[in-house]
Every structure is written in structure tokens, then in C-alpha cells.
Design an enzyme around this catalytic site. Structure first.
Site, PDB file in Angstrom:
ATOM      1  N   LYS A  13       0.842  -1.213   0.000  1.00 29.30           N
ATOM      2  CA  LYS A  13       0.000   0.000   0.000  1.00 29.30           C
ATOM      3  C   LYS A  13       0.874   1.260   0.000  1.00 29.30           C
ATOM      4  O   LYS A  13       0.645   2.175  -0.783  1.00 29.30           O
ATOM      5  CB  LYS A  13      -0.931   0.029   1.244  1.00 29.30           C
ATOM      6  CG  LYS A  13      -1.854  -1.184   1.332  1.00 29.30           C
ATOM      7  CD  LYS A  13      -2.758  -1.114   2.535  1.00 29.30           C
ATOM      8  CE  LYS A  13      -2.046  -1.163   3.880  1.00 29.30           C
ATOM      9  NZ  LYS A  13      -1.314  -2.434   4.147  1.00 29.30           N
ATOM     10  N   ARG A  88      -9.599   1.018   8.525  1.00 29.10           N
ATOM     11  CA  ARG A  88      -9.039  -0.278   8.885  1.00 29.10           C
ATOM     12  C   ARG A  88     -10.124  -1.221   9.416  1.00 29.10           C
ATOM     13  O   ARG A  88      -9.857  -2.356   9.715  1.00 29.10           O
ATOM     14  CB  ARG A  88      -8.033   0.008   9.980  1.00 29.10           C
ATOM     15  CG  ARG A  88      -6.938  -0.944  10.241  1.00 29.10           C
ATOM     16  CD  ARG A  88      -5.990  -1.087   9.106  1.00 29.10           C
ATOM     17  NE  ARG A  88      -4.715  -1.517   9.589  1.00 29.10           N
ATOM     18  CZ  ARG A  88      -3.573  -0.908   9.317  1.00 29.10           C
ATOM     19  NH1 ARG A  88      -3.542   0.132   8.548  1.00 29.10           N
ATOM     20  NH2 ARG A  88      -2.451  -1.372   9.801  1.00 29.10           N
ATOM     21  N   ARG A 127      11.953  -5.600   4.875  1.00 30.56           N
ATOM     22  CA  ARG A 127      11.657  -4.172   4.671  1.00 30.56           C
ATOM     23  C   ARG A 127      12.588  -3.262   5.483  1.00 30.56           C
ATOM     24  O   ARG A 127      12.870  -3.508   6.649  1.00 30.56           O
ATOM     25  CB  ARG A 127      10.213  -3.884   5.072  1.00 30.56           C
ATOM     26  CG  ARG A 127       9.929  -2.379   5.114  1.00 30.56           C
ATOM     27  CD  ARG A 127       8.480  -2.045   5.113  1.00 30.56           C
ATOM     28  NE  ARG A 127       7.772  -2.571   6.246  1.00 30.56           N
ATOM     29  CZ  ARG A 127       6.464  -2.458   6.396  1.00 30.56           C
ATOM     30  NH1 ARG A 127       5.746  -1.869   5.466  1.00 30.56           N
ATOM     31  NH2 ARG A 127       5.875  -2.952   7.455  1.00 30.56           N
ATOM     32  N   ARG A 160      11.280  -1.666  11.066  1.00 32.30           N
ATOM     33  CA  ARG A 160      10.202  -1.367  12.016  1.00 32.30           C
ATOM     34  C   ARG A 160      10.113  -2.446  13.088  1.00 32.30           C
ATOM     35  O   ARG A 160      10.259  -3.631  12.799  1.00 32.30           O
ATOM     36  CB  ARG A 160       8.865  -1.291  11.254  1.00 32.30           C
ATOM     37  CG  ARG A 160       8.604   0.070  10.673  1.00 32.30           C
ATOM     38  CD  ARG A 160       7.445   0.135   9.717  1.00 32.30           C
ATOM     39  NE  ARG A 160       6.214  -0.507  10.141  1.00 32.30           N
ATOM     40  CZ  ARG A 160       5.087  -0.500   9.426  1.00 32.30           C
ATOM     41  NH1 ARG A 160       5.057   0.137   8.265  1.00 32.30           N
ATOM     42  NH2 ARG A 160       4.015  -1.111   9.858  1.00 32.30           N
ATOM     43  N   ARG A 171      -0.479  -8.950  13.398  1.00 33.87           N
ATOM     44  CA  ARG A 171      -1.022  -7.957  12.457  1.00 33.87           C
ATOM     45  C   ARG A 171      -1.861  -8.632  11.374  1.00 33.87           C
ATOM     46  O   ARG A 171      -2.903  -8.118  10.964  1.00 33.87           O
ATOM     47  CB  ARG A 171       0.113  -7.146  11.826  1.00 33.87           C
ATOM     48  CG  ARG A 171       0.694  -6.118  12.791  1.00 33.87           C
ATOM     49  CD  ARG A 171       2.057  -5.623  12.337  1.00 33.87           C
ATOM     50  NE  ARG A 171       2.017  -4.926  11.073  1.00 33.87           N
ATOM     51  CZ  ARG A 171       3.067  -4.778  10.276  1.00 33.87           C
ATOM     52  NH1 ARG A 171       4.238  -5.295  10.608  1.00 33.87           N
ATOM     53  NH2 ARG A 171       2.958  -4.120   9.150  1.00 33.87           N
TER      54      ARG A 171
HETATM   55  P1  AP5 Z   1       4.883  -1.571   1.837  1.00 37.65           P
HETATM   56  O1  AP5 Z   1       4.570  -0.745   0.638  1.00 37.65           O
HETATM   57  O2  AP5 Z   1       5.602  -0.940   2.959  1.00 37.65           O
HETATM   58  O3  AP5 Z   1       3.564  -2.347   2.341  1.00 37.65           O
HETATM   59  P2  AP5 Z   1       2.303  -1.829   3.129  1.00 37.65           P
HETATM   60  O4  AP5 Z   1       1.105  -2.504   2.548  1.00 37.65           O
HETATM   61  O5  AP5 Z   1       2.281  -0.339   3.174  1.00 37.65           O
HETATM   62  O6  AP5 Z   1       2.602  -2.476   4.533  1.00 37.65           O
HETATM   63  P3  AP5 Z   1       2.525  -1.922   6.012  1.00 37.65           P
HETATM   64  O7  AP5 Z   1       3.203  -2.946   6.855  1.00 37.65           O
HETATM   65  O8  AP5 Z   1       3.042  -0.515   6.112  1.00 37.65           O
HETATM   66  O9  AP5 Z   1       1.012  -1.934   6.266  1.00 37.65           O
HETATM   67  P4  AP5 Z   1       0.341  -1.998   7.579  1.00 37.65           P
HETATM   68  O10 AP5 Z   1      -1.040  -1.758   7.110  1.00 37.65           O
HETATM   69  O11 AP5 Z   1       0.513  -3.195   8.427  1.00 37.65           O
HETATM   70  O12 AP5 Z   1       1.092  -0.871   8.429  1.00 37.65           O
HETATM   71  P5  AP5 Z   1       0.655   0.570   8.901  1.00 37.65           P
HETATM   72  O13 AP5 Z   1       1.851   1.408   8.929  1.00 37.65           O
HETATM   73  O14 AP5 Z   1      -0.558   1.042   8.187  1.00 37.65           O
HETATM   74  O15 AP5 Z   1       5.717  -2.841   1.313  1.00 37.65           O
HETATM   75  C1  AP5 Z   1       6.212  -3.811   2.216  1.00 37.65           C
HETATM   76  C2  AP5 Z   1       7.600  -4.299   1.743  1.00 37.65           C
HETATM   77  O16 AP5 Z   1       7.460  -4.962   0.485  1.00 37.65           O
HETATM   78  C3  AP5 Z   1       8.617  -3.160   1.500  1.00 37.65           C
HETATM   79  O17 AP5 Z   1       9.873  -3.642   1.838  1.00 37.65           O
HETATM   80  C4  AP5 Z   1       8.535  -2.900  -0.025  1.00 37.65           C
HETATM   81  O18 AP5 Z   1       9.738  -2.406  -0.558  1.00 37.65           O
HETATM   82  C5  AP5 Z   1       8.227  -4.305  -0.542  1.00 37.65           C
HETATM   83  N1  AP5 Z   1       7.391  -4.308  -1.734  1.00 37.65           N
HETATM   84  C6  AP5 Z   1       6.334  -3.495  -2.024  1.00 37.65           C
HETATM   85  N2  AP5 Z   1       5.797  -3.830  -3.202  1.00 37.65           N
HETATM   86  C7  AP5 Z   1       6.505  -4.909  -3.657  1.00 37.65           C
HETATM   87  C8  AP5 Z   1       6.420  -5.724  -4.831  1.00 37.65           C
HETATM   88  N3  AP5 Z   1       5.470  -5.515  -5.759  1.00 37.65           N
HETATM   89  N4  AP5 Z   1       7.314  -6.739  -4.965  1.00 37.65           N
HETATM   90  C9  AP5 Z   1       8.244  -6.978  -4.023  1.00 37.65           C
HETATM   91  N5  AP5 Z   1       8.386  -6.237  -2.897  1.00 37.65           N
HETATM   92  C10 AP5 Z   1       7.514  -5.212  -2.724  1.00 37.65           C
HETATM   93  O19 AP5 Z   1       0.164   0.261  10.413  1.00 37.65           O
HETATM   94  C11 AP5 Z   1       1.066  -0.038  11.452  1.00 37.65           C
HETATM   95  C12 AP5 Z   1       0.326  -0.052  12.775  1.00 37.65           C
HETATM   96  O20 AP5 Z   1      -0.229   1.263  13.042  1.00 37.65           O
HETATM   97  C13 AP5 Z   1      -0.892  -0.990  12.838  1.00 37.65           C
HETATM   98  O21 AP5 Z   1      -0.522  -2.313  13.181  1.00 37.65           O
HETATM   99  C14 AP5 Z   1      -1.742  -0.308  13.926  1.00 37.65           C
HETATM  100  O22 AP5 Z   1      -1.242  -0.576  15.211  1.00 37.65           O
HETATM  101  C15 AP5 Z   1      -1.516   1.168  13.618  1.00 37.65           C
HETATM  102  N6  AP5 Z   1      -2.519   1.695  12.662  1.00 37.65           N
HETATM  103  C16 AP5 Z   1      -2.270   2.188  11.427  1.00 37.65           C
HETATM  104  N7  AP5 Z   1      -3.417   2.576  10.840  1.00 37.65           N
HETATM  105  C17 AP5 Z   1      -4.405   2.316  11.716  1.00 37.65           C
HETATM  106  C18 AP5 Z   1      -5.813   2.469  11.671  1.00 37.65           C
HETATM  107  N8  AP5 Z   1      -6.438   2.972  10.582  1.00 37.65           N
HETATM  108  N9  AP5 Z   1      -6.531   2.104  12.760  1.00 37.65           N
HETATM  109  C19 AP5 Z   1      -5.935   1.617  13.870  1.00 37.65           C
HETATM  110  N10 AP5 Z   1      -4.605   1.414  13.976  1.00 37.65           N
HETATM  111  C20 AP5 Z   1      -3.838   1.757  12.890  1.00 37.65           C
END
Ligand code: AP5
Length: 213
Positions: A13, A88, A127, A160, A171
Site C-alpha cells: 500500500k 481499517r 523491509r 520497524r 497484524r
Molecule cells: P509496503 O509498501 O511498505 O507495504 P504496506 O502494505 O504499506 O505495509 P505496512 O506494513 O506498512 O502496512 P500496515 O497496514 O501493516 O502498516 P501501517 O503502517 O498502516 O511494502 C512492504 C515491503 O514490500 C517493502 O519492503 C517494499 O519495498 C516491498 N514491496 C512493495 N511492493 C513490492 C512488490 N510488488 N514486490 C516486491 N516487494 C515489494 O500500520 C502499522 C500499525 O499502526 C498498525 O498495526 C496499527 O497498530 C496502527 N494503525 C495504522 N493505521 C491504523 C488504523 N487505521 N486504525 C488503527 N490502527 C492503525
């Protein structure tokens, strides 16, 4: 324009949102990045969010909804927004719909980036993220030009805390229980687009742009 990016942790994402910002001139609003920024600045919001993030749990809705709606009210968001990581769960989605409706706006499309569980675990394990601008890298699939340094801003790269295997498992559990139902929510609203998230980031981006056009 308001586009929601849906997908499991590691689906890409953040990576795709950054590419869409370049391609479409929209603003990326990533709830996880907002929490990590607050955490870095050691604000009360950051300290509270940390308690949940380190366990792989969702931060409570009242806190998250308020933070994201405030961000959406900032002037740069008038250009249009890509929402990454928010909503979410159904409660957040309904709060977002209500807030946008009050401004005679609405979600245009929700794009579900579909990736297998094995691939998600591989991606999160490798990552590295920039401390300064939050750009994501992968140690084998998308390495930075200089180890440990961000190509974009020269910032320091780090892994992270919530990418540890036991937190990733939690997660994913939370994703399937709370976030996956949004696929049906946006399907019923006639807004869902599904994109295969496997292959290189550039290939996925091509599919995503084609789906959105
Ligand atoms: P990346 O693009 O970083 O993936 P992502 O989908 O953004 O993954 P996240 O882990 O950031 O999502 P998340 O939803 O768990 O975390 P968030 O920060 O929102 O890609 C991942 C890896 O793959 C990278 O190394 C990239 O280079 C690689 N990659 C990408 N595309 C690729 C491809 N096509 N091929 C190969 N490699 C590739 O949330 C973190 C925490 O915050 C949550 O657990 C929660 O505690 C809190 N939080 C956040 N939002 C909320 C909410 N709305 N409500 C409540 N709590 C929340």
C-alpha cells in the site's frame, strides 16, 4: 478525488501510494506514518499509539478517526487524497463516509491489492524504511542505492519494530478479522477494484493505474 488502498500488512500500500502521488498528483495520507511521526516526536498521541502498535493491535478508533479526519482537513488535501492504512475496520469506514458526505464528497474507488500470505511475510521480513520520509525499501526486491541510506532524501533506514515475526503474525490476524470485511463493504458500495499485487512494484503500479483509469 479520494482513493482508498486496501490490503494486508506488506501488500504494498505504501509503495503504491507513493507511486500514485507521483503519477496523479494526489496527497498520501497514511495512518501508520502519522502514528510513527507522533511516536518519533514523543507526543501523547505517539505514546498511546505505541502501546498498540508494538503488539500489532489497532489503535482505538476514536483516536485514529480524529487524527485522520484532522489531516484530511488540511489545505493540501484539497488536491485529492490516497488513503493508505485507513479505514481499517467498518467503524472507521462509516466515520469516513459520514465526514466526506458532510462536505458533499465521497470515496471514488477502493483498490484492494491482493497478495498471498507467504509473499507478505517475505516482504515484511526484508523491509527497511526511511526515518525521515518513510520511503520503503526491500533488502533484495527494492534495495537502496547505498546500504542504509534513503535514495530520495539521504535519511537513515531502519527496520520497524512491528516487522518482527511474532508481531507480523498478530497484524495478519487483526487484518483478516477486522480489515478484510472492508472488501465486502466497498463491493456493496460499487467502489471496489481488485488488483493482483504480485510481481514487481512497477508491474503492480501499471495494473493499478489501468484499473483506476
Ligand atoms: P509496503 O509498501 O511498505 O507495504 P504496506 O502494505 O504499506 O505495509 P505496512 O506494513 O506498512 O502496512 P500496515 O497496514 O501493516 O502498516 P501501517 O503502517 O498502516 O511494502 C512492504 C515491503 O514490500 C517493502 O519492503 C517494499 O519495498 C516491498 N514491496 C512493495 N511492493 C513490492 C512488490 N510488488 N514486490 C516486491 N516487494 C515489494 O500500520 C502499522 C500499525 O499502526 C498498525 O498495526 C496499527 O497498530 C496502527 N494503525 C495504522 N493505521 C491504523 C488504523 N487505521 N486504525 C488503527 N490502527 C492503525
Amino acid at each position: 478525488m479520494y482513493i482508498v488502498l486496501l490490503g494486508a500488512p506488506g501488500a504494498g500500500k505504501g509503495t503504491q501510494a507513493a507511486m500514485l502521488v507521483e503519477a496523479m498528483g494526489l496527497v498520501q495520507v497514511a495512518s501508520g506514518d502519522l502514528f510513527r511521526k507522533a511516536l518519533q516526536q514523543e507526543t501523547e498521541l505517539g505514546k498511546t499509539a505505541k502501546l498498540y502498535m508494538e503488539k500489532g493491535q489497532l489503535v482505538p478508533d476514536e483516536i485514529t478517526i480524529k487524527m485522520v479526519l484532522e489531516r484530511l482537513g488540511e489545505p493540501d488535501c484539497k488536491k485529492g487524497v490516497i488513503l493508505d492504512g485507513f479505514p481499517r475496520n467498518i467503524k472507521q469506514a462509516m466515520a469516513l463516509d459520514k465526514a466526506l458526505d458532510e462536505q458533499s464528497e465521497g470515496i471514488d474507488k477502493a483498490v484492494y491489492i491482493k497478495v498471498t500470505e507467504g509473499e507478505l511475510i517475505k516482504r515484511l521480513g526484508g523491509r527497511w524504511v526511511c526515518r525521515n520520509c518513510q520511503t520503503s525499501y526491500h533488502e533484495t526486491e527494492n534495495p537502496p542505492k547505498v546500504t542504509g541510506k534513503c535514495d530520495r532524501c539521504g535519511g537513515e533506514l531502519y527496520q520497524r519494530d512491528d516487522d518482527k515475526p511474532e508481531t507480523v503474525r498478530k497484524r495478519l490476524e487483526v487484518y483478516f478479522a477486522e480489515t478484510a470485511p472492508l472488501i465486502e463493504y466497498y463491493t456493496k458500495a460499487g467502489k471496489l477494484l481488485e488488483v493482483n499485487g504480485e510481481g514487481s512494484a512497477a508491474e503492480v503500479n501499471k495494473r493499478l493505474l489501468a484499473a483506476l483509469s
